[in-house]
Write a protein that holds these residues in place. Structure first.
Motif, PDB file in Angstrom:
ATOM      1  N   GLN A 210      -6.977  -7.757  -6.841  1.00  0.00           N
ATOM      2  CA  GLN A 210      -5.506  -7.043  -6.754  1.00  0.00           C
ATOM      3  C   GLN A 210      -5.963  -5.805  -6.076  1.00  0.00           C
ATOM      4  N   GLY A 211      -6.786  -5.714  -4.905  1.00  0.00           N
ATOM      5  CA  GLY A 211      -6.951  -4.675  -4.253  1.00  0.00           C
ATOM      6  C   GLY A 211      -5.902  -4.015  -3.141  1.00  0.00           C
ATOM      7  N   ILE A 212      -5.895  -3.028  -2.682  1.00  0.00           N
ATOM      8  CA  ILE A 212      -4.943  -2.380  -1.893  1.00  0.00           C
ATOM      9  C   ILE A 212      -5.599  -2.439  -0.427  1.00  0.00           C
ATOM     10  N   TYR A 213      -4.627  -2.472   0.581  1.00  0.00           N
ATOM     11  CA  TYR A 213      -4.961  -2.260   1.957  1.00  0.00           C
ATOM     12  C   TYR A 213      -4.420  -0.804   2.510  1.00  0.00           C
ATOM     13  N   PHE A 232       1.126  -4.562   8.573  1.00  0.00           N
ATOM     14  CA  PHE A 232       1.949  -5.609   7.993  1.00  0.00           C
ATOM     15  C   PHE A 232       1.561  -7.019   7.981  1.00  0.00           C
ATOM     16  N   HIS A 233       0.943  -7.178   9.406  1.00  0.00           N
ATOM     17  CA  HIS A 233       0.398  -8.396   9.381  1.00  0.00           C
ATOM     18  C   HIS A 233      -0.860  -8.948   8.584  1.00  0.00           C
ATOM     19  N   VAL A 234      -1.875  -7.725   8.485  1.00  0.00           N
ATOM     20  CA  VAL A 234      -2.836  -7.705   7.423  1.00  0.00           C
ATOM     21  C   VAL A 234      -2.407  -7.985   6.228  1.00  0.00           C
ATOM     22  N   GLY A 235      -1.392  -7.200   5.664  1.00  0.00           N
ATOM     23  CA  GLY A 235      -1.034  -7.498   4.304  1.00  0.00           C
ATOM     24  C   GLY A 235      -0.609  -8.757   4.179  1.00  0.00           C
ATOM     25  N   ARG A 236       0.285  -9.316   5.073  1.00  0.00           N
ATOM     26  CA  ARG A 236       0.728 -10.575   4.703  1.00  0.00           C
ATOM     27  C   ARG A 236      -0.156 -11.694   4.680  1.00  0.00           C
ATOM     28  N   ASN A 271       9.725  -8.838   2.220  1.00  0.00           N
ATOM     29  CA  ASN A 271       9.102  -9.848   2.236  1.00  0.00           C
ATOM     30  C   ASN A 271       7.594  -9.696   1.827  1.00  0.00           C
ATOM     31  N   GLN A 272       7.361  -8.179   2.022  1.00  0.00           N
ATOM     32  CA  GLN A 272       5.986  -7.703   1.558  1.00  0.00           C
ATOM     33  C   GLN A 272       5.970  -6.514   0.656  1.00  0.00           C
ATOM     34  N   ASP A 273       4.780  -6.078   0.022  1.00  0.00           N
ATOM     35  CA  ASP A 273       4.913  -4.749  -0.667  1.00  0.00           C
ATOM     36  C   ASP A 273       4.202  -3.758   0.215  1.00  0.00           C
ATOM     37  N   ILE A 274       5.201  -2.771   0.787  1.00  0.00           N
ATOM     38  CA  ILE A 274       4.541  -1.637   1.566  1.00  0.00           C
ATOM     39  C   ILE A 274       4.880  -0.425   1.154  1.00  0.00           C
ATOM     40  N   ASN A 275       4.086   0.565   1.257  1.00  0.00           N
ATOM     41  CA  ASN A 275       4.329   2.068   0.677  1.00  0.00           C
ATOM     42  C   ASN A 275       3.674   2.738   1.670  1.00  0.00           C
ATOM     43  N   CYS A 276       3.766   4.137   1.659  1.00  0.00           N
ATOM     44  CA  CYS A 276       3.193   5.075   2.674  1.00  0.00           C
ATOM     45  C   CYS A 276       2.922   6.477   1.783  1.00  0.00           C
ATOM     46  N   ASP A 277       2.105   7.296   2.389  1.00  0.00           N
ATOM     47  CA  ASP A 277       1.578   8.495   1.746  1.00  0.00           C
ATOM     48  C   ASP A 277       1.686   9.482   2.985  1.00  0.00           C
ATOM     49  N   LEU A 278       2.058  10.795   2.578  1.00  0.00           N
ATOM     50  CA  LEU A 278       2.099  11.891   3.522  1.00  0.00           C
ATOM     51  C   LEU A 278       1.522  13.292   2.848  1.00  0.00           C
TER      52      LEU A 278
END
Ligand SMILES: [Zn+2]
Length: 483
Positions: A210-213, A232-236, A271-278
């Motif tokens: 259950q790691g994160i990229y 996003f491709h890597v995540g999918r 369709n997939q789990d995406i977030n960001c930081d700043l």
């Protein structure tokens, strides 16, 4: 049961994003034991929090603090902002797993000097953190460039099948030992020639843990949409969450394009789990990169090995003094550090306000003239952007640096004010909180941060470190116990 501390009459902003409420909060040992309208039981110490906010300690999800917390565990830069946990190993560079030869490749050199790298695996780093007990909790990602450093013959070439296999072995062991995930820094020269397939092959290992990229993408300039598609491709492919690091649209030509990038995030989020930081500034900072040198915006030199006296000056002024253009001046200054005023304020605000963003400082602790984000990120979001500029309510600001971040990076029992959770807490004055530093004078403790507790220990109070520290290493799969 007598509490250690009782916070009386606090305005509780609990990190969930929901409305604040007035309550008494009691802690004992390393935990929050009770929250109630009024607590009458005795406590060793009562802290009157009338007109003050009690919030979870801030989580800095994007740092390069891997080695500074070992070298200088009294980490005032972050503790004085109310930060109680940091995530290290971002942008493809982790000290964990780094096995160096006779020099520190760029940009791993952002972390420290050659003789500070002693952590061929996660367990050795975890032991070190637990023995020095820094003033903040520490969790780590594993950097792709660090893996490449260990396993490829040339950092300028894509990894071959044998290299990938070797990198997978190192990464798997680190995940087994408690790493949070994998980070990349694909715009840097020592990773830019890696293939998408190479990254996919590493990211594949994450799902099981259950790691994160997380990714500092291939570019944040003109080609940003392609870079996002790659992430996003890597995540999918790997079936894992994607975190875009320090999201920005850099370069004058791209100002305003966060309208486009945030729309793209929203589209793919279906369709997939995406977030960001700043980080909350329109200037970025890193090593001076000749590719990013331009006349379009100001560039401030923060250090230079051949010309140390140029630190703190603008590149354009240095170029004028030397009667050369900015490109020639930059090539004379390297190796050097720089602050680039490469973003538009509207873009910074748009990303800050987006529901997908959380706060990470990206501060560079080894920099002699650091970008003020190192000392000011969290108070600036609370004071300047939330209170003064009214970008969002204070509850949202706190959520973006506590509850949201803990959930995203799986920091168990942290990020919320909740009975049973760890007592990582900040007491701050909502009318005073703000950064105190500037680009000219960045090393300043924030205003309005009254007390900071880490695992129940009062670590910072009235603008002073107390001398007591209680930070722990937080493992992905076992971050409840100190070991
Ligand atoms: Zn980065």
């Amino acid at each position: 049961m007598k509490a250690d501390y009782l916070f009386r009459n606090a305005t509780v902003i609990d990190g969930s994003g929901y409305a604040e409420y007035i309550a008494d909060v009691a802690i004992k040992g390393d935990r929050i034991i009770r929250i109630a309208p009024t607590i009458t039981e005795e406590a060793e110490t009562v802290i009157d929090c009338t007109n003050l906010v009690l919030s979870p300690g801030f989580i800095d999800v994007h740092t390069h603090d891997d080695l500074i917390v070992v070298k200088r565990p009294e980490y005032v830069e972050k503790t004085s902002q109310g930060v109680t946990s940091i995530i290290v190993g971002n942008c493809g560079i982790s000290a964990v797993c780094a096995v160096l030869k006779d020099e520190v490749p760029d940009p791993i050199n952002l972390l420290g000097e050659l003789d500070e790298f002693h952590y061929p695996d996660l367990a050795s780093y975890r032991d070190k953190i637990d023995s020095v007990t820094p003033s903040v909790n520490v969790a780590t990602l594993i950097g792709h460039t660090t893996l490449r450093n260990n396993c490829v013959d040339s950092l300028l070439e894509p990894a071959n099948a044998a290299n990938v296999k070797q990198m997978q072995q190192v990464l798997r062991k680190a995940l087994e030992q408690g790493a949070l995930g994998l980070s990349t820094g694909l715009s840097y020269g020592n990773a830019i020639n890696s293939s998408t397939e190479e990254i996919c092959a590493l990211a594949e290992l994450l799902a099981e843990f259950q790691g994160i990229y997380t990714t500092h993408m291939r570019t944040e300039y003109d080609g940003i949409i392609d870079a996002m598609q790659e992430a996003f491709h890597v995540g999918r492919h790997a079936k894992v969450p994607v975190q875009i690091s320090h999201h920005k649209c850099a370069g004058a030509k791209n100002w305003g394009r966060t309208v486009e990038t945030l729309a793209l995030i929203e589209k793919y989020q279906q369709n997939q789990d995406i977030n960001c930081d700043l980080y909350p500034y329109r200037a970025g900072s890193s090593n001076l990169d000749l590719k990013q040198v331009t006349e379009d915006y100001d560039i401030l030199i923060t250090w230079s090995t051949p010309h140390p006296d140029m630190a703190g000056k603008k590149l354009q002024e240095i170029a004028a003094d030397w009667a050369v253009d900015v490109h020639e001046a930059a090539s004379r200054l390297v190796p050097a550090g720089a602050i680039y005023f490469q973003m538009h304020e509207d873009d910074v605000r748009r990303v800050l306000q987006h529901a997908s963003s959380m706060i990470g400082s990206d501060g560079l602790p080894c920099d002699p003239n650091p970008h003020p984000r190192l000392w000011g990120t969290f108070p600036r979001v609370l004071g300047y952007y939330s209170r003064d500029e009214k970008l969002f309510p204070l509850t949202t600001a706190v959520h973006k640096m506590t509850g949201m971040s803990a959930k995203r990076f799986a920091l168990q029992d942290r990020g919320l004010i909740k009975e049973g959770h760890f007592a990582d807490l900040v007491v701050f004055d909502p009318n005073k909180v703000n950064e105190a530093g500037t680009f000219q004078n960045p090393k300043q403790k924030a205003e309005g941060i009254e007390h900071v507790f880490v695992n129940g220990v009062l670590t910072y109070s009235q603008k002073q470190m107390t001398g007591k520290r209680s930070g722990r290493f937080l493992s992905k799969n076992n971050n409840v116990d100190p070991k």
